[in-house]
Design an enzyme around this catalytic site. Structure first.
Site, PDB file in Angstrom:
ATOM      1  CG  ASN A 318      43.167  35.705  48.642  1.00  0.00           C
ATOM      2  OD1 ASN A 318      43.693  35.119  49.656  1.00  0.00           O
ATOM      3  ND2 ASN A 318      43.550  36.708  48.029  1.00  0.00           N
ATOM      4  CG  HIS A 320      38.538  35.978  44.933  1.00  0.00           C
ATOM      5  ND1 HIS A 320      38.561  36.590  46.287  1.00  0.00           N
ATOM      6  CD2 HIS A 320      39.460  36.145  44.210  1.00  0.00           C
ATOM      7  CE1 HIS A 320      39.569  37.290  46.002  1.00  0.00           C
ATOM      8  NE2 HIS A 320      40.120  37.161  44.780  1.00  0.00           N
ATOM      9  CB  CYS A 355      33.050  35.074  40.327  1.00  0.00           C
ATOM     10  SG  CYS A 355      32.429  33.604  39.496  1.00  0.00           S
TER      11      CYS A 355
END
Length: 420
Positions: A318, A320, A355
């Site tokens: 995904n 991240h 993040c």
């Protein structure tokens, strides 16, 4: 001559008759014998004319040794094996060759099977020898075995907390896949994929009673339940397969986020209809840590680690950072003296934002003695993982016990003693 050759092709004598004729008669014998050209030889007369001797074809001798006057081609034809008539029997395949081939195949397979030696030598590998996992609890839970590998242990010769967290994440995804709900997303159901929705974790608690060692086999069981109107709860417990004692308990809360806008969203009714039948009213943790996590800053933090940047391998599908990677960064802020003398036994994580691969982070930590434990024993840390710009990524609290005391601090609980 052509007629005789044609006739011989269709009416060939048997090997036995030919051999008997050769043995009993030679060319030129008898009153009506044939010469080499197939012509009837004339009878010898008593007149003075030249007579044909019956031993005209006698093999000559040179210095007492018989020699052959036949050309090499004729000798090869005479030495060739006699023609064997074609019958049903001699047209059958050579069964001995076929049997030999089959035997060779079986022997090779047996040798390869012995070299692989996949059969478990210990009973703790019988239930799930290949670690594939299976659906249990009437289709509502998932169970999978893991063997602790040499590259998953640390200096204490036990599995790291990251290893155990990876086992939890793996069983969660395999549970969705085994239930037939996995679509093209990372754990997303078909209805979620239609709406570009993905799961993100908002809170997680893990309590470790004993870290497994190299070569141990642990069994992870996971299940899901409802968490409010728009969330899902996922629980785990990890047991030592050989003893049946629980070594890890964990629980987590998940919500949905739009993959394109990166914003949280409500759970659609269609998605709830997909996952609702798999919800269980069962918890893994009886005493959850619901205390509020304080916010650290540069003034309140005792330790800090700067310049933490994700690598390409830290990202999931995904795009991240993987949730387990956050734990490693959080522990970067813990002083080495605490890690050497104590062992991590509990952890509460609150995920604030995701993040990306281009972010640079800081890990802040503050250490204190536990207020609910005797002085000088357990320690507690408060953590903050943030971007260099100040945005919070994760807040956390960790609990530590002296390494020599951890093994005797808690009585192990068996799997059947879990609250249902």
């Amino acid at each position: 001559m052509v007629a005789s050759i044609s006739a011989s092709a269709f009416f060939q004598p048997s090997p036995s008759s030919s051999a008997s004729v050769k043995a009993s008669r030679t060319i030129g014998e008898g009153p009506d014998s044939l010469d080499m050209r197939g012509i009837v030889a004339k009878r010898a007369v008593s007149s003075g004319s030249m007579q044909v001797k019956t031993n005209a074809h006698t093999v000559p001798k040179v210095n007492g040794t018989k020699i052959s006057l036949k050309p090499e081609t004729q000798k090869a034809e005479d030495d060739a094996p006699s023609y064997v008539p074609r019958t049903f029997y001699n047209q059958l395949p050579d069964w001995s060759m076929l049997l030999a081939a089959i035997t060779t195949i079986f022997l090779a397979a047996e040798k390869q099977w012995t070299l692989l030696d996949w059969k478990p030598r210990r009973p703790d590998m019988l239930a799930d020898a290949f670690g594939l996992g299976k659906i249990v609890q009437d289709g509502l839970a998932f169970r999978q075995n893991f063997s602790i590998r040499s590259y998953e242990i640390g200096v204490d010769r036990t599995a790291s907390i990251e290893t155990l967290m990876n086992h939890l994440q793996e069983t969660a995804l395999n549970h969705v896949k085994a239930a037939g709900l996995m679509d093209d997303g990372f754990g997303s159901t078909p209805e979620m994929s239609k709406r570009n929705l993905i799961w993100v974790v908002t809170k997680m608690q893990v309590f470790v009673e004993k870290y497994p060692s190299w070569g141990d086999v642990v069994q992870v069981e996971t299940w899901v339940g409802s968490s409010g109107k728009n969330g899902m709860r996922r629980d785990w417990y990890v047991v030592d397969y050989q003893s049946g004692k629980i070594v890890v308990r964990a629980t987590s809360t998940w919500v949905m986020m739009n993959k394109n806008t990166r914003k949280l969203t409500k759970m659609p009714d269609e998605v709830r209809a997909e996952i609702g039948p798999y919800f269980m009213d069962r918890i893994a943790l009886v005493d959850e840590d619901n205390r509020k996590l304080p916010k650290l800053n540069d003034d309140t933090a005792q330790y800090s680690k700067k310049g933490l940047a994700p690598r390409w391998g830290d990202l999931d599908v995904n795009q991240h950072v993987n949730n387990v990677k956050y734990i490693g960064w959080i522990l970067e802020g813990v002083p080495t003296s605490l890690v050497e003398s104590h062992e991590l036994t509990g952890m509460t994580l609150e995920y604030r934002r995701e993040c990306g691969r281009d972010n640079v982070l800081q890990s802040l930590a503050s250490v204190s003695e536990c207020t609910d434990e005797p002085p000088g024993s357990d320690m507690e840390c408060v953590h903050l993982l943030r971007l260099e710009g100040g945005d919070e990524i994760v807040r956390a609290r960790t609990k530590w016990q002296p390494k020599h005391a951890h093994a005797h601090a808690h009585g192990h609980t068996h799997a059947h003693e879990l609250v249902h």
